[in-house]
Scaffold this active site. Structure first.
Site, PDB file in Angstrom:
ATOM      1  CG  HIS A 162      -8.204   2.820   2.226  1.00 28.69           C
ATOM      2  ND1 HIS A 162      -7.762   1.908   1.301  1.00 28.69           N
ATOM      3  CD2 HIS A 162      -8.404   2.108   3.368  1.00 28.69           C
ATOM      4  CE1 HIS A 162      -7.703   0.711   1.841  1.00 28.69           C
ATOM      5  NE2 HIS A 162      -8.081   0.795   3.118  1.00 28.69           N
ATOM      6  CG  ASP A 167      -8.288   0.626   7.361  1.00 27.17           C
ATOM      7  OD1 ASP A 167      -8.638   0.828   6.186  1.00 27.17           O
ATOM      8  OD2 ASP A 167      -7.529  -0.301   7.708  1.00 27.17           O
ATOM      9  NE  ARG A 178      -2.088  -9.649  -0.400  1.00 23.22           N
ATOM     10  CZ  ARG A 178      -2.797  -8.643   0.085  1.00 23.22           C
ATOM     11  NH1 ARG A 178      -3.729  -8.059  -0.656  1.00 23.22           N
ATOM     12  NH2 ARG A 178      -2.572  -8.205   1.317  1.00 23.22           N
TER      13      ARG A 178
HETATM   14  C1  LIG Z   1     -16.784  -0.464   9.368  1.00 27.66           C
HETATM   15  C2  LIG Z   1     -16.311  -0.135   8.195  1.00 27.66           C
HETATM   16  C3  LIG Z   1     -14.979   0.428   7.928  1.00 27.66           C
HETATM   17  C4  LIG Z   1     -14.961   0.566   6.420  1.00 27.66           C
HETATM   18  C5  LIG Z   1     -16.392   0.825   6.098  1.00 27.66           C
HETATM   19  C6  LIG Z   1     -17.062  -0.250   6.930  1.00 27.66           C
HETATM   20  O1  LIG Z   1     -18.386  -0.041   7.035  1.00 27.66           O
HETATM   21  C7  LIG Z   1     -16.808  -1.639   6.335  1.00 27.66           C
HETATM   22  C8  LIG Z   1     -15.683  -1.640   5.352  1.00 27.66           C
HETATM   23  C9  LIG Z   1     -14.526  -0.763   5.775  1.00 27.66           C
HETATM   24  C10 LIG Z   1     -13.720  -0.341   4.590  1.00 27.66           C
HETATM   25  C11 LIG Z   1     -12.694  -1.388   4.116  1.00 27.66           C
HETATM   26  C12 LIG Z   1     -11.895  -0.806   2.949  1.00 27.66           C
HETATM   27  C13 LIG Z   1     -11.482   0.627   3.126  1.00 27.66           C
HETATM   28  C14 LIG Z   1     -12.620   1.483   3.722  1.00 27.66           C
HETATM   29  C15 LIG Z   1     -12.191   2.952   3.812  1.00 27.66           C
HETATM   30  C16 LIG Z   1     -13.894   1.236   2.959  1.00 27.66           C
HETATM   31  O2  LIG Z   1     -14.320   1.837   2.017  1.00 27.66           O
HETATM   32  O3  LIG Z   1     -14.537   0.138   3.493  1.00 27.66           O
HETATM   33  C17 LIG Z   1     -12.993   0.883   5.046  1.00 27.66           C
HETATM   34  C18 LIG Z   1     -14.043   1.636   5.861  1.00 27.66           C
HETATM   35  C19 LIG Z   1     -13.341   2.519   6.874  1.00 27.66           C
HETATM   36  O4  LIG Z   1     -12.473   2.060   7.628  1.00 27.66           O
HETATM   37  O5  LIG Z   1     -13.660   3.705   6.879  1.00 27.66           O
HETATM   38  O1  LIG Z   2      -6.022  -6.498   1.161  1.00 26.46           O
HETATM   39  C1  LIG Z   2      -5.278  -5.782   1.775  1.00 26.46           C
HETATM   40  O2  LIG Z   2      -4.091  -6.036   1.960  1.00 26.46           O
HETATM   41  C2  LIG Z   2      -5.775  -4.476   2.368  1.00 26.46           C
HETATM   42  C3  LIG Z   2      -7.254  -4.388   2.511  1.00 26.46           C
HETATM   43  C4  LIG Z   2      -7.683  -3.131   3.170  1.00 26.46           C
HETATM   44  O3  LIG Z   2      -6.953  -2.176   3.241  1.00 26.46           O
HETATM   45  C5  LIG Z   2      -9.027  -3.047   3.757  1.00 26.46           C
HETATM   46  O4  LIG Z   2      -9.845  -3.976   3.562  1.00 26.46           O
HETATM   47  O5  LIG Z   2      -9.278  -2.022   4.434  1.00 26.46           O
HETATM   48 FE   LIG Z   3      -7.699  -0.679   4.670  1.00 29.87          FE
END
Ligand SMILES: C=C1C[C@]23C[C@@]1(O)CC[C@H]2[C@@]12CCC[C@@](C)(C(=O)O1)[C@H]2[C@@H]3C(=O)O
Ligand SMILES: O=C(O)CCC(=O)C(=O)O
Ligand SMILES: [Fe+2]
Length: 348
Positions: free
Chosen positions: A210, A212, A278
């Site tokens: 993914h 962010d 981890r």
């Molecule tokens: C603010 C945010 C970004 C995120 C969705 C969220 O509400 C909180 C979790 C974030 C995260 C972390 C893992 C990957 C991701 C794509 C997800 O599913 O939850 C990201 C979201 C994002 O950056 O789009």
């Molecule tokens: O744990 C990691 O190294 C990555 C986590 C991550 O990609 C996320 O929380 O968006």
């Molecule tokens: Fe991430």
């Protein structure tokens, strides 16, 4: 009533990989990078830091940062609080369970629903104040220490994120603070991740590929083995080997949009290990609620049309939650003419 045991699989005591966690498709089997790909290490005290950080954002969109100014003591405390949370019994953690439609809470991440198998990880997301979810977990006062630590960690990381954004803006030629200070104001979402040792790590995945939805993401991780991988090219993955004292930084979609496509969103995923447990503590930093994010006017002009329409962070998060990998394309208003593939698409 459905019991915790029926709905929650405890990764920490598993001695076999259940089918629901077993990846049979090439999802976690694509090629590791041929030869070592070095992840740039940026020293924030370097005299050429603007150029170096800018180029790191431009090439991979992911790098390590040293001399970052985040006190080691805060890093140790967030680690200890996260370990305290993840080592609680399942039913206690589940008191903060994420409710569908909410961002905050303990449980599978929003991206999980786009993948055919489950991830070998536990996550606790905090967007906004940690008090409500933390006091649900620790109703007898144990939440205070957790909340104080979360707040201090986020403050320290926010300072670093704002500093790095300033450097990147200057690299892009946006020199005047007034042209970028409005992006700063939100502390972001804190994502605490735990990746327990896995009985069959080659067939499991800690977190799927993914990008962010952020300006910048800053990540602190435990241990020396690592687990985070960054996508290089079509289907190759480079391990982001931890370096003592460093933090990981990656470019997210909002900065990609502001840069008008010049800085790529770093696509990443997490692999797991048979022995090593981890943890990662991730600050996903976006823009204040009222800010419309769009290609910066200074990066748009004749021959450089804006590639994306304007969106707020929350609007974009909503889009991403619905269509994940198509989110950027769905707000695209112009093909990137610098990109061979786009030119081809354009001609067809
Ligand atoms: C603010 C945010 C970004 C995120 C969705 C969220 O509400 C909180 C979790 C974030 C995260 C972390 C893992 C990957 C991701 C794509 C997800 O599913 O939850 C990201 C979201 C994002 O950056 O789009
Ligand atoms: O744990 C990691 O190294 C990555 C986590 C991550 O990609 C996320 O929380 O968006
Ligand atoms: Fe991430």
């Amino acid at each position: 009533m459905v019991s915790v045991e029926e709905t929650h699989f405890d990764l920490n005591s598993a001695n076999a990989l259940p089918d629901t966690y077993t990846w049979l498709t090439p999802q976690n089997q694509s090629q590791p990078s041929q030869g070592p790909v070095s992840i740039p290490v940026i020293d924030l005290d370097d005299i050429d830091v603007i150029d170096k950080i800018g180029r790191a954002c431009e090439v991979l969109g992911l790098f390590l940062v040293i001399n970052h100014g985040v006190p080691e003591e805060i890093l140790r405390r967030i680690e200890s609080e996260a370990r305290r949370f993840f080592s609680l019994p399942a039913d206690q953690k589940l008191r903060a369970k994420r409710i569908p439609g909410d961002f905050t809470g303990y449980g599978p991440l929003p991206i999980s629903k786009f993948f055919e198998k489950k991830f070998w990880s536990e996550g606790f997301t905090i967007l906004g104040s940690p008090i409500k979810p933390a006091s649900a977990v620790w109703p007898d006062g144990g939440h205070t220490q957790f909340c104080d630590t979360v707040n201090e960690y986020q403050q320290a990381i926010l300072k670093l994120q704002a500093r790095m954004l300033g450097l990147v803006m200057r690299y892009l030629g946006i020199e005047d603070e007034n042209d970028w200070l409005h992006y700063i104001g939100e502390k972001g979402a804190l994502q605490l991740n735990s990746y327990p040792p896995c009985p069959d790590p080659d067939r499991a995945l800690g977190l799927g590929a993914h990008g962010d939805s952020t300006l910048l993401t800053v990540l602190h991780q435990t241990g020396e083995k690592g687990g985070l991988q960054c996508k290089i090219g079509e289907d190759q993955w480079a391990l982001v080997t931890p370096k003592p004292g460093s933090l990981v930084v990656n470019v997210g979609d909002l900065l990609h949009i502001i840069s008008n496509g010049r800085l790529p969103t770093a696509v990443h995923r997490v692999i797991v290990d048979a022995d090593h447990h981890r943890y990662s503590f991730v600050n996903l930093w976006g823009t204040p609620p009222d800010v419309k994010v769009m290609p910066h006017p200074k990066l748009v002009g004749p021959g450089k049309p804006p590639l994306y329409r304007a969106v707020t962070w929350m609007e974009y998060l909503g889009i991403k939650t619905k269509i994940l990998n198509e989110a950027l394309d769905s707000i695209r208003v112009h093909e990137n003419l610098g990109d061979d593939e786009s030119i081809q698409n354009h001609n067809n």
